[in-house]
Write an enzyme that holds these catalytic residues in place. Sequence first.
Site, short mmCIF file in Angstrom:
data_model
loop_
_atom_site.label_atom_id
_atom_site.label_comp_id
_atom_site.label_asym_id
_atom_site.label_seq_id
_atom_site.Cartn_x
_atom_site.Cartn_y
_atom_site.Cartn_z
N ASN A 65 0.81 -1.23 0.00
CA ASN A 65 0.00 0.00 0.00
C ASN A 65 0.84 1.28 0.00
O ASN A 65 0.40 2.30 0.51
CB ASN A 65 -0.97 0.02 1.19
CG ASN A 65 -1.88 -1.19 1.17
OD1 ASN A 65 -2.32 -1.60 0.09
ND2 ASN A 65 -2.15 -1.76 2.31
N ARG A 66 2.01 1.16 -0.54
CA ARG A 66 2.92 2.32 -0.62
C ARG A 66 3.31 2.87 0.75
O ARG A 66 3.75 4.00 0.87
CB ARG A 66 2.30 3.45 -1.47
CG ARG A 66 2.04 3.05 -2.93
CD ARG A 66 3.34 2.70 -3.60
NE ARG A 66 3.21 2.34 -5.02
CZ ARG A 66 3.19 1.09 -5.49
NH1 ARG A 66 3.25 0.06 -4.67
NH2 ARG A 66 3.13 0.87 -6.78
#
Length: 211
Positions: A185-186
């Site tokens: 999710n970065r």
Amino acid sequence: MRAHYRAEGIVESDLAASPFDQFARWFKDAAAAGLHEPNAMVVSTADAAGRPSSRTVLLKAFDERGFVFFTNYTSRKGRELAENPAISLLFPWHPLARQVIVSGTAERIGRDETAAYFRTRPHGSQLGAWASDQSAPIASRDELERAYEELAARYPEGEQVPAPPHWGGYRVVPEAIEFWQGRLNRLHDRLRYVREGAPEAGQWRVERLAP
Ligand SMILES: Cc1cc2nc3c(=O)[nH]c(=O)nc-3n(C[C@H](O)[C@H](O)[C@H](O)COP(=O)(O)O)c2cc1C
């Protein structure tokens, strides 16, 4: 193209006290993972006006004093470093979703250290260092090959080739080293060691950066 990065991250408590030890761990991981040329790094320099330039170079040694690479002192990077010693090294270990960025200043290593490394290079690479006026425009490929052949005649295989005076090593003395680990999710991990005090003091603080 969008990769989903691995979930395992890096936490402050797992970091080595010295960024050089931490680098050694990750460098070992990169080699163990079979990465092609894990010692290839992008070296960025800038001229006196701050105009940047980048190129790939091979890391040849590192220890608590810094990171060493070899090149031509009259090349573009060599000229820029003479005007402005600020430098950045970037290790793009993409298959591991890792990146290490070193920022600091570059200084020339001693002639003895350069000569010792030069002696370990293959004969052809030794001649190549003499044959090429790195970064200068040349008329043709022929010109380069002729220069090489002349040198090969002067220094046949087995004969000691001296290190060219315009060629040698730089040691990058870091001010900061950032370890980046890609995560889901970065929400990546970025842990940066920042030097406190003189390089010899070996004191670092670690800060976490937003991804
Ligand atoms: C994988 C790889 C490794 C390289 N290693 C070196 C090196 O160790 N030293 C070097 O001077 N150039 C090396 N080069 C060539 C440089 O990228 C560059 O073309 C050269 O140093 C001239 O750069 P400059 O004109 O910006 O000074 C390498 C290139 C690649 C792709």
